[in-house]
Design a protein around this motif. Structure first.
Motif, PDB file in Angstrom:
ATOM      1  N   GLN A  54       5.488   1.717   4.308  1.00 18.01           N
ATOM      2  CA  GLN A  54       6.513   1.248   3.363  1.00 18.01           C
ATOM      3  C   GLN A  54       7.864   1.905   3.624  1.00 18.01           C
ATOM      4  O   GLN A  54       8.894   1.224   3.730  1.00 18.01           O
ATOM      5  CB  GLN A  54       6.078   1.555   1.928  1.00 18.01           C
ATOM      6  CG  GLN A  54       7.121   1.210   0.873  1.00 18.01           C
ATOM      7  CD  GLN A  54       7.597   2.414   0.084  1.00 18.01           C
ATOM      8  OE1 GLN A  54       6.857   3.371  -0.124  1.00 18.01           O
ATOM      9  NE2 GLN A  54       8.832   2.365  -0.360  1.00 18.01           N
ATOM     10  N   THR A  55       7.858   3.236   3.770  1.00 11.80           N
ATOM     11  CA  THR A  55       9.124   3.936   3.980  1.00 11.80           C
ATOM     12  C   THR A  55       9.711   3.622   5.359  1.00 11.80           C
ATOM     13  O   THR A  55      10.931   3.524   5.512  1.00 11.80           O
ATOM     14  CB  THR A  55       8.945   5.457   3.824  1.00 11.80           C
ATOM     15  OG1 THR A  55       7.937   5.924   4.737  1.00 11.80           O
ATOM     16  CG2 THR A  55       8.518   5.798   2.399  1.00 11.80           C
ATOM     17  N   GLU A  81      11.571   0.311   5.249  1.00 15.99           N
ATOM     18  CA  GLU A  81      12.887   0.434   4.617  1.00 15.99           C
ATOM     19  C   GLU A  81      13.883   1.113   5.552  1.00 15.99           C
ATOM     20  O   GLU A  81      15.050   0.718   5.615  1.00 15.99           O
ATOM     21  CB  GLU A  81      12.755   1.192   3.295  1.00 15.99           C
ATOM     22  CG  GLU A  81      11.981   0.406   2.231  1.00 15.99           C
ATOM     23  CD  GLU A  81      11.924   1.120   0.897  1.00 15.99           C
ATOM     24  OE1 GLU A  81      12.452   2.249   0.791  1.00 15.99           O
ATOM     25  OE2 GLU A  81      11.331   0.557  -0.041  1.00 15.99           O
ATOM     26  N   SER A 112       0.390  -3.204  -3.690  1.00 11.23           N
ATOM     27  CA  SER A 112       1.858  -3.151  -3.704  1.00 11.23           C
ATOM     28  C   SER A 112       2.435  -2.826  -2.333  1.00 11.23           C
ATOM     29  O   SER A 112       3.607  -3.104  -2.058  1.00 11.23           O
ATOM     30  CB  SER A 112       2.345  -2.108  -4.723  1.00 11.23           C
ATOM     31  OG  SER A 112       2.049  -0.790  -4.298  1.00 11.23           O
ATOM     32  N   MET A 113       1.621  -2.240  -1.461  1.00  8.03           N
ATOM     33  CA  MET A 113       2.069  -1.862  -0.125  1.00  8.03           C
ATOM     34  C   MET A 113       1.920  -2.979   0.907  1.00  8.03           C
ATOM     35  O   MET A 113       2.521  -2.921   1.981  1.00  8.03           O
ATOM     36  CB  MET A 113       1.306  -0.632   0.371  1.00  8.03           C
ATOM     37  CG  MET A 113       1.523   0.648  -0.417  1.00  8.03           C
ATOM     38  SD  MET A 113       3.176   1.359  -0.182  1.00  8.03           S
ATOM     39  CE  MET A 113       3.946   0.888  -1.737  1.00  8.03           C
ATOM     40  N   ILE A 117       1.887   4.390   2.656  1.00  6.08           N
ATOM     41  CA  ILE A 117       3.217   4.809   2.199  1.00  6.08           C
ATOM     42  C   ILE A 117       4.175   5.041   3.363  1.00  6.08           C
ATOM     43  O   ILE A 117       5.336   4.598   3.310  1.00  6.08           O
ATOM     44  CB  ILE A 117       3.125   6.032   1.269  1.00  6.08           C
ATOM     45  CG1 ILE A 117       2.474   5.612  -0.061  1.00  6.08           C
ATOM     46  CG2 ILE A 117       4.513   6.628   1.008  1.00  6.08           C
ATOM     47  CD1 ILE A 117       2.267   6.745  -1.044  1.00  6.08           C
ATOM     48  N   THR A 140       2.988  -6.012   1.126  1.00 11.31           N
ATOM     49  CA  THR A 140       4.236  -6.698   1.487  1.00 11.31           C
ATOM     50  C   THR A 140       4.982  -5.935   2.575  1.00 11.31           C
ATOM     51  O   THR A 140       5.524  -6.529   3.516  1.00 11.31           O
ATOM     52  CB  THR A 140       5.148  -6.845   0.253  1.00 11.31           C
ATOM     53  OG1 THR A 140       4.473  -7.609  -0.742  1.00 11.31           O
ATOM     54  CG2 THR A 140       6.452  -7.545   0.617  1.00 11.31           C
ATOM     55  N   PHE A 141       5.003  -4.611   2.480  1.00 10.97           N
ATOM     56  CA  PHE A 141       5.743  -3.795   3.449  1.00 10.97           C
ATOM     57  C   PHE A 141       5.057  -3.794   4.815  1.00 10.97           C
ATOM     58  O   PHE A 141       5.731  -3.739   5.844  1.00 10.97           O
ATOM     59  CB  PHE A 141       5.897  -2.372   2.916  1.00 10.97           C
ATOM     60  CG  PHE A 141       6.685  -2.296   1.644  1.00 10.97           C
ATOM     61  CD1 PHE A 141       8.065  -2.372   1.665  1.00 10.97           C
ATOM     62  CD2 PHE A 141       6.042  -2.178   0.417  1.00 10.97           C
ATOM     63  CE1 PHE A 141       8.811  -2.321   0.497  1.00 10.97           C
ATOM     64  CE2 PHE A 141       6.766  -2.125  -0.764  1.00 10.97           C
ATOM     65  CZ  PHE A 141       8.155  -2.199  -0.727  1.00 10.97           C
TER      66      PHE A 141
END
Length: 311
Positions: free
Chosen positions: A149-150, A153, A62-63, A146, A65-66
């Motif tokens: 990912q953050t 964003e 899931s990560m 993580i 993509t980021f």
């Protein structure tokens, strides 16, 4: 030069600010449409994926993509806008890592404190979920993936779009509102919305506003980067639930019914204002009205460069 004015150090061209956000937001919207059209049960899908692959592999996938989009965004800024990553991150001469770590440890400590206090006060609401081998895998994936990912964003919403929209409309308030609302709405397909209802959007949009405000007041992205990384990473490591987007091999598993007021309204209405005051005190913020709602003027780059050289 203030933070939004850093955009003028590169090649603006408003169309350039559409490409990366269009690709990312387009993928998110297509995912939402697919969920509605095909009536996909997200919780059932996540549980099946976890049963087939395990929590750690599902989190890692899931990560990805980021990771891809963060790389695309930074390369786009560097080679298409010809803007430095430092000027995308901060108005300071260099990125202030102390600010990032301060925000990370402050919010991470508060989050961890509430998890452990909740466990001791209401142990029946929290199930001990710790398995050493699985947790070590989660820890390794988490501390690497993580924050990516953050960071994506934050660079996309509080960095790239805040600067681009602000420079286009010569405003601070317009990009603050637009980026916060878009940030919140992109979470509308999360399992938490299905569990708690649309009131959870108060949390997502409110968090976007909080992160945008501290970015504008501090004239840099560092505090937002640290806060967001702590929020997602510490949460993923410490507690999971069957109804959250992140279902991990965490230390605890929340088996209680979520409390809208405690889980959503208290962070937005109590803790975010307290953090604002703490940051304001530590970093001597002033002139809040101008920094949040003031106009943006195109800077004289030659004069600015000479001023910086003299400094």
């Amino acid at each position: 030069m203030n933070y939004i004015q850093q955009a003028y150090k590169g090649d603006l061209g408003f169309w350039k600010y559409i490409v990366i956000p269009f690709l990312f937001i387009g993928i998110v919207i297509l995912n939402m449409v697919a969920i509605e059209v095909f009536d996909i049960d997200q919780n059932a899908t996540i549980k099946k994926e976890i049963a087939d692959k395990g929590e750690n592999l599902v989190l890692f996938e899931s990560m990805i993509t980021f990771v891809v989009f963060l790389g695309m965004l930074l390369l786009w800024v560097k080679y298409i806008h010809r803007q430095t990553i430092t000027s995308l991150t901060t108005s300071r001469k260099k990125i202030d890592w102390k600010r990032i770590w301060f925000a990370f440890f402050i919010w991470g400590g508060i989050t961890a404190g509430f998890v452990f206090v909740g466990y001791f006060l209401e142990p029946e609401s929290m199930k001990w979920n710790f398995q050493l081998n699985k947790f070590l895998g989660l820890f390794l994936i988490g501390i690497i993936m993580i924050p990516i990912q953050t960071s994506f964003e934050e660079y996309l919403f509080r960095g790239y779009l805040l600067q681009g929209i602000g420079a286009k409309f010569k405003s601070r308030m317009i990009p603050l509102i637009i980026t916060s609302v878009i940030f919140g709405l992109l979470h509308i397909a999360n399992p938490e919305v299905g569990k708690l209802g649309y009131v959870v959007m108060v949390y997502y949009i409110g968090t976007g506003l909080f992160l945008g405000i501290i970015t504008l007041l501090d004239e840099g992205l560092e505090l937002a980067l640290g806060f967001h990384a702590a929020n997602n990473l510490v949460g993923a490591l410490l507690v999971t639930a069957d109804w959250t987007a992140f279902q991990t091999n965490s230390i605890f598993k929340d088996v209680s019914e979520p409390d809208v007021y405690f889980d959503i309204l208290i962070p937005v209405l109590v803790f975010y204002p307290l953090l604002l005051l703490l940051f304001a005190k530590k970093y001597s913020w002033s002139n809040w009205k101008e920094k949040i709602a003031g106009r943006i003027e195109k800077p004289n780059l030659e004069t600015e460069e000479k001023t910086q050289e003299l400094a």
